[in-house]
Scaffold this motif. Structure first.
Motif, PDB file in Angstrom:
ATOM      1  N   MET A   1       8.539  -6.912  -1.446  1.00 33.22           N
ATOM      2  CA  MET A   1       7.455  -6.215  -2.120  1.00 33.22           C
ATOM      3  C   MET A   1       7.700  -6.286  -3.624  1.00 33.22           C
ATOM      4  N   ARG A   2       6.648  -6.522  -4.377  1.00 29.32           N
ATOM      5  CA  ARG A   2       6.747  -6.648  -5.828  1.00 29.32           C
ATOM      6  C   ARG A   2       7.103  -5.307  -6.462  1.00 29.32           C
ATOM      7  N   GLU A   3       7.792  -5.374  -7.582  1.00 29.86           N
ATOM      8  CA  GLU A   3       8.116  -4.155  -8.325  1.00 29.86           C
ATOM      9  C   GLU A   3       6.924  -3.706  -9.168  1.00 29.86           C
ATOM     10  N   GLN A   4       6.184  -4.654  -9.730  1.00 28.81           N
ATOM     11  CA  GLN A   4       5.020  -4.351 -10.546  1.00 28.81           C
ATOM     12  C   GLN A   4       3.759  -4.689  -9.760  1.00 28.81           C
ATOM     13  N   PRO A   5       2.715  -3.858  -9.839  1.00 33.84           N
ATOM     14  CA  PRO A   5       1.466  -4.179  -9.136  1.00 33.84           C
ATOM     15  C   PRO A   5       0.850  -5.469  -9.675  1.00 33.84           C
ATOM     16  N   ARG A   6       0.049  -6.092  -8.826  1.00 34.83           N
ATOM     17  CA  ARG A   6      -0.637  -7.336  -9.219  1.00 34.83           C
ATOM     18  C   ARG A   6      -1.626  -7.114 -10.355  1.00 34.83           C
ATOM     19  N   SER A   7      -2.165  -5.898 -10.428  1.00 31.58           N
ATOM     20  CA  SER A   7      -3.124  -5.576 -11.482  1.00 31.58           C
ATOM     21  C   SER A   7      -2.938  -4.119 -11.870  1.00 31.58           C
ATOM     22  N   GLY A   8      -3.711  -3.676 -12.830  1.00 28.83           N
ATOM     23  CA  GLY A   8      -3.649  -2.290 -13.271  1.00 28.83           C
ATOM     24  C   GLY A   8      -4.535  -1.357 -12.460  1.00 28.83           C
ATOM     25  N   CYS A   9      -5.141  -1.876 -11.392  1.00 25.80           N
ATOM     26  CA  CYS A   9      -6.027  -1.075 -10.553  1.00 25.80           C
ATOM     27  C   CYS A   9      -5.220  -0.036  -9.776  1.00 25.80           C
ATOM     28  N   ALA A  10      -5.617   1.230  -9.844  1.00 23.78           N
ATOM     29  CA  ALA A  10      -4.899   2.313  -9.168  1.00 23.78           C
ATOM     30  C   ALA A  10      -4.905   2.145  -7.647  1.00 23.78           C
ATOM     31  N   ILE A  11      -6.012   1.691  -7.091  1.00 25.65           N
ATOM     32  CA  ILE A  11      -6.082   1.495  -5.641  1.00 25.65           C
ATOM     33  C   ILE A  11      -5.125   0.379  -5.233  1.00 25.65           C
ATOM     34  N   ASN A  12      -5.132  -0.727  -5.972  1.00 23.30           N
ATOM     35  CA  ASN A  12      -4.205  -1.811  -5.682  1.00 23.30           C
ATOM     36  C   ASN A  12      -2.759  -1.333  -5.774  1.00 23.30           C
ATOM     37  N   ALA A  13      -2.418  -0.580  -6.804  1.00 18.91           N
ATOM     38  CA  ALA A  13      -1.048  -0.102  -6.976  1.00 18.91           C
ATOM     39  C   ALA A  13      -0.613   0.746  -5.780  1.00 18.91           C
ATOM     40  N   ALA A  14      -1.504   1.592  -5.267  1.00 17.96           N
ATOM     41  CA  ALA A  14      -1.185   2.421  -4.104  1.00 17.96           C
ATOM     42  C   ALA A  14      -1.067   1.578  -2.841  1.00 17.96           C
ATOM     43  N   VAL A  15      -2.001   0.652  -2.650  1.00 18.80           N
ATOM     44  CA  VAL A  15      -2.001  -0.175  -1.443  1.00 18.80           C
ATOM     45  C   VAL A  15      -0.752  -1.052  -1.387  1.00 18.80           C
ATOM     46  N   GLU A  16      -0.270  -1.510  -2.520  1.00 17.84           N
ATOM     47  CA  GLU A  16       0.924  -2.345  -2.509  1.00 17.84           C
ATOM     48  C   GLU A  16       2.149  -1.593  -1.998  1.00 17.84           C
ATOM     49  N   VAL A  17       2.163  -0.276  -2.144  1.00 17.11           N
ATOM     50  CA  VAL A  17       3.282   0.536  -1.639  1.00 17.11           C
ATOM     51  C   VAL A  17       2.983   1.094  -0.248  1.00 17.11           C
ATOM     52  N   LEU A  18       1.755   1.523  -0.015  1.00 17.28           N
ATOM     53  CA  LEU A  18       1.420   2.236   1.224  1.00 17.28           C
ATOM     54  C   LEU A  18       0.574   1.444   2.203  1.00 17.28           C
ATOM     55  N   GLY A  19       0.161   0.245   1.848  1.00 15.30           N
ATOM     56  CA  GLY A  19      -0.839  -0.459   2.637  1.00 15.30           C
ATOM     57  C   GLY A  19      -0.344  -1.313   3.785  1.00 15.30           C
ATOM     58  N   ASP A  20       0.967  -1.353   4.024  1.00 15.53           N
ATOM     59  CA  ASP A  20       1.435  -2.145   5.157  1.00 15.53           C
ATOM     60  C   ASP A  20       1.233  -1.344   6.452  1.00 15.53           C
ATOM     61  N   ALA A  21       1.534  -1.975   7.560  1.00 14.00           N
ATOM     62  CA  ALA A  21       1.264  -1.360   8.860  1.00 14.00           C
ATOM     63  C   ALA A  21       2.178  -0.180   9.195  1.00 14.00           C
ATOM     64  N   TRP A  22       3.268   0.050   8.457  1.00 12.08           N
ATOM     65  CA  TRP A  22       4.231   1.055   8.886  1.00 12.08           C
ATOM     66  C   TRP A  22       4.560   2.156   7.882  1.00 12.08           C
ATOM     67  N   SER A  23       4.381   1.944   6.598  1.00 13.41           N
ATOM     68  CA  SER A  23       4.846   2.924   5.608  1.00 13.41           C
ATOM     69  C   SER A  23       4.239   4.311   5.812  1.00 13.41           C
ATOM     70  N   LEU A  24       2.927   4.392   5.978  1.00 12.78           N
ATOM     71  CA  LEU A  24       2.306   5.707   6.179  1.00 12.78           C
ATOM     72  C   LEU A  24       2.677   6.303   7.531  1.00 12.78           C
TER      73      LEU A  24
END
Length: 163
Positions: free
Chosen positions: A1-24
């Motif tokens: 998983m990347r340390e920095q988000p792909r963009s400055g979009c808040a939704i993207n930043a959250a999905v990159e951490v929480l959007g996989d099948a298991w984290s939540l």
């Protein structure tokens, strides 16, 4: 998983951490199941998470600041604790539960808590305060109130008893 988000979009930043099948799901089991040790998270998970996947997700959640892991001495179980960022995922989980309840096939037994929390923002806030006390050592603002987890359990049992 990347340390920095792909963009400055808040939704993207959250999905990159929480959007996989298991984290939540791992966070859900800690928040709502009170599971704080690897073995509990592995064996009591309804979805059948594999041990290597759980290990990876726990490391990622610690690295991204949603959990902390105590340094257990040899022979002791490591305990995972929510951080403030981890606790702030509770409203996200409530919103996802509400969406799932309204738009996907679910079972009543596993949907009851989602419905109860969706209908009670005060209960959700109290649950977050209770988690802060348990995981961060911060005193609840209303310690005289019945605990949120007890209130949620009572509502859960009452709802299932009405069936």
């Amino acid at each position: 998983m990347r340390e920095q988000p792909r963009s400055g979009c808040a939704i993207n930043a959250a999905v990159e951490v929480l959007g996989d099948a298991w984290s939540l799901i791992v966070l859900r089991d800690i928040v709502f199941g009170g599971r704080r040790h690897f073995r509990e998270l592995l064996t009591l998970n309804d979805e059948g998470i594999a041990s290597n996947v759980l290990s990876s997700r726990l490391r990622q959640l610690v690295r991204h600041g949603l959990l902390t892991r105590d340094d257990a001495s040899r022979g002791q179980r490591a305990t995972y604790s929510l951080t403030e960022a981890g606790i702030q995922t509770v409203p996200v989980m409530v919103a996802l539960g509400t969406w799932g309840m309204n738009n996907r096939p679910t079972t009543p037994e596993l949907t009851v808590r989602a419905r109860i929390l969706a209908e009670s923002p005060t209960l959700t806030a109290d649950l977050m305060d209770e988690l802060r006390e348990l995981h961060l050592g911060t005193r609840r603002p209303h310690p005289d109130r019945q605990s949120a987890s007890d209130r949620l359990q009572c509502a859960y049992e009452a709802t299932l008893g009405d069936r």
